[in-house]
Design an enzyme around this catalytic site. Structure first.
Site, PDB file in Angstrom:
ATOM      1  N   LYS A 112      -6.951   3.011   0.741  1.00  7.61           N
ATOM      2  CA  LYS A 112      -8.372   2.815   0.449  1.00  7.61           C
ATOM      3  C   LYS A 112      -9.254   3.738   1.307  1.00  7.61           C
ATOM      4  O   LYS A 112     -10.345   4.093   0.906  1.00  7.61           O
ATOM      5  CB  LYS A 112      -8.770   1.361   0.697  1.00  7.61           C
ATOM      6  CG  LYS A 112      -7.940   0.289  -0.020  1.00  7.61           C
ATOM      7  CD  LYS A 112      -8.120   0.310  -1.511  1.00  7.61           C
ATOM      8  CE  LYS A 112      -7.718  -0.972  -2.222  1.00  7.61           C
ATOM      9  NZ  LYS A 112      -6.289  -1.304  -2.200  1.00  7.61           N
TER      10      LYS A 112
HETATM   11  C1  LIG Z   1      -5.387  -1.841  -3.179  1.00  9.43           C
HETATM   12  C2  LIG Z   1      -3.960  -1.650  -2.917  1.00  9.43           C
HETATM   13  C3  LIG Z   1      -3.034  -1.443  -3.953  1.00  9.43           C
HETATM   14  C4  LIG Z   1      -3.437  -1.490  -5.403  1.00  9.43           C
HETATM   15  O1  LIG Z   1      -4.265  -0.407  -5.776  1.00  9.43           O
HETATM   16  P1  LIG Z   1      -5.174  -0.498  -7.074  1.00  9.43           P
HETATM   17  O2  LIG Z   1      -6.009   0.713  -7.068  1.00  9.43           O
HETATM   18  O3  LIG Z   1      -5.985  -1.762  -6.917  1.00  9.43           O
HETATM   19  O4  LIG Z   1      -4.267  -0.584  -8.241  1.00  9.43           O
HETATM   20  C5  LIG Z   1      -1.725  -1.180  -3.608  1.00  9.43           C
HETATM   21  N1  LIG Z   1      -1.310  -1.156  -2.324  1.00  9.43           N
HETATM   22  C6  LIG Z   1      -2.168  -1.360  -1.304  1.00  9.43           C
HETATM   23  C7  LIG Z   1      -1.647  -1.337   0.076  1.00  9.43           C
HETATM   24  C8  LIG Z   1      -3.519  -1.605  -1.553  1.00  9.43           C
HETATM   25  O5  LIG Z   1      -4.363  -1.798  -0.543  1.00  9.43           O
END
Ligand SMILES: *Cc1c(COP(=O)(O)O)cnc(C)c1O
Length: 497
Positions: A112
């Protein structure tokens, strides 16, 4: 470049800056490009670029209303010393067969950060472009990682107020500690009873509540979003697909122009959609492997064309993927529905009313770019152990979902295409699960003590973002009923008079 809503009239268009500021369309839809850019790039030339340069190039394709200078400054501020690695994104070379694209070297140790370090920059510049006088209230529903990453990205950013809602008991101990430890005058974090889907749907509802928006407006504020529903979060994520491809060519692992697969641990369908966008504008991707945990609503959707969220909701050891309503799938539906907004509206209404919809055969036939599969808790642990035993490489449970699904897909289909597993979080974010999987011992320690225990096992350097958790004082958890979210928001927006 212009943007429109997946549920709106094609003629109603916005600039990139306006779309980033709005976050979510007033009609409940998501902003998408009216027309995808068709950049004339030579893959071979992109391979030599730094991460910052690739990010700038991609941002410029999609957000051409921002000046070069604005974008240059944005990527330099976003992808700097707050990352543990100078290359920002590392691509491993593992003996077990697949590559791992490590997206967790940012300040909060999950992918993120790649988007949420640059989104505040884009928003601040968008405020300038749009000459906005309003204060921006960033509403965020989090399944664990978006919350910390958005607070970290927006902390003390003038003119912004961040409010994060997470599901009570639905995040890992380290994720919780991280969220409660964020420091900043403009940050607020609140637990909501219920699961992530509840929090996210409430956030969407509040976002589109006219009366409530008027109240905010009277206080000199307006909403925006840091969730992947915001196009300003999605576009920066395209960059790492290009960058990683270039790295593999540079190392001679693949030849220039050769198609590769990406396996993506999926929740809200944002990360994988960025990969799909990368393919759409010309990156040679063969299959996007959509990997789910036990909440495998997407696996069924890709297999049957039926999306049905009427099923048990599981709290798993990969909490950031505990999602039954994947927001960004709407953007994919829009594309495979040949941009027919009426059809999207109808599908989304069915989802709202009965929790279920089915797409036509014509739409389903356009899903060839995807392969889908899921991994249960046992399979996740086995995969963590397998990769550790074969490579001495520790992966987190989310990454393990994608790794496991990719591995089984390869064995079953015989697909020998070079494959990159998207590594979305550091193993230190989920030390309990990783330690137990590798050693076969049951876990007695949780949170930071489990971090220490895992660190003794792995004998590597603790990431700075984890190290600092040992030193900060964290706040106490505040828990509210979903009905009290609006009240909480209004309280945190200072009245101008
Ligand atoms: C948010 C997240 C995901 C999923 O990603 P999306 O974009 O919501 O599909 C997978 N792994 C981790 C560690 C995350 O923080």
């Amino acid at each position: 470049m212009e943007y429109r809503s997946t549920r709106g009239n094609r003629k109603q268009r916005l600039t990139g800056a306006a779309a980033v500021l709005q976050g979510l369309a007033p009609d409940g839809g998501l902003y998408v490009p009216v027309k995808f850019p068709q950049p004339e790039f030579k893959l071979g030339e992109m391979n030599g670029l730094s991460y910052q340069q690739v990010a700038k190039t991609v941002l410029k394709w999609f957000f051409d209303d921002f000046s070069d200078d604005q974008l240059d400054r944005s990527v330099l501020a976003a992808y700097g010393e707050q990352f543990d690695r100078a290359e920002i994104v590392s691509v491993t070379n593992n003996k077990a067969g697949n590559y791992y694209m490590e997206l967790f070297h940012g300040p909060t140790l999950a992918f993120k950060d790649l988007a949420l370090q640059v989104l505040p920059q884009l928003m601040t510049n968008a405020v300038e472009i749009q000459q906005l006088k309003q204060q921006i209230v960033i509403l965020t529903a989090t399944s664990g990682d978006t919350g910390t990453a958005s607070m970290r990205g927006f902390r003390n950013v003038t003119g912004t107020q961040v409010i994060v809602f997470y599901p009570e008991g639905g995040v890992s101990p380290v994720q919780l500690k991280q969220m409660l430890s964020q420091q900043g005058d403009n940050l607020q974090v609140v637990a909501v009873k219920g699961n992530f889907d509840k929090a996210q749907s409430m956030v969407k509802q509040i976002f589109n509540d006219r009366e409530f928006n008027q109240q905010l407006h009277d206080r000199g504020a307006q909403f925006s979003s840091a969730n992947s529903m915001n196009i300003g979060r999605l576009i920066p994520q395209i960059a790492y697909y290009f960058y990683t491809y270039g790295q593999l060519v540079n190392r001679g692992e693949i030849s220039n122009g050769e198609a590769i697969n990406f396996a993506v641990p999926t929740g809200n369908f944002g990360d994988i959609l960025a990969g799909y966008y990368a393919k759409k504008i010309g990156l040679p991707i063969k299959k996007l492997i959509c990997a789910s945990n036990q909440n495998n609503v997407l696996t069924d959707f890709f297999k049957t064309g039926v999306y049905d969220r009427n099923r048990p909701f599981y709290l798993t050891n990969s909490p950031s993927m505990d999602i039954l309503v994947s927001s960004n799938l709407e953007r994919l539906l829009f594309m495979i529905a040949d941009e027919d907004e009426q059809l999207v509206i109808s599908l989304m209404e069915q989802l709202q009313q009965s929790g279920k919809y089915e797409i036509s055969t014509a739409m389903k036939n356009q899903l060839d770019d995807f392969v889908a599969g899921s991994a249960n808790e046992d399979e996740i642990s086995q995969e963590i152990k397998r990769v550790f035993d074969e490579d001495g490489y520790a992966i987190d449970p989310h990454t393990a979902v994608a790794s496991s699904v990719a591995h089984r897909y390869q064995q079953k289909s015989g697909d020998k295409t070079p494959t990159v597993v998207v590594a979305t979080a550091s193993p230190y974010k989920f030390p309990e699960t990783v330690f137990a999987a590798i050693t076969g011992k049951s876990v007695k320690q949780v949170g930071l003590s489990a971090v220490t225990q895992l660190n003794e096992l792995l004998q590597d350097k603790l990431p700075a973002g984890i190290q600092e958790l040992f030193e900060v004082e964290s706040k106490k958890e505040t828990v509210i009923e979903p009905e009290r979210m609006e009240e909480t928001i209004i309280k945190s927006v200072p009245n101008r008079d």
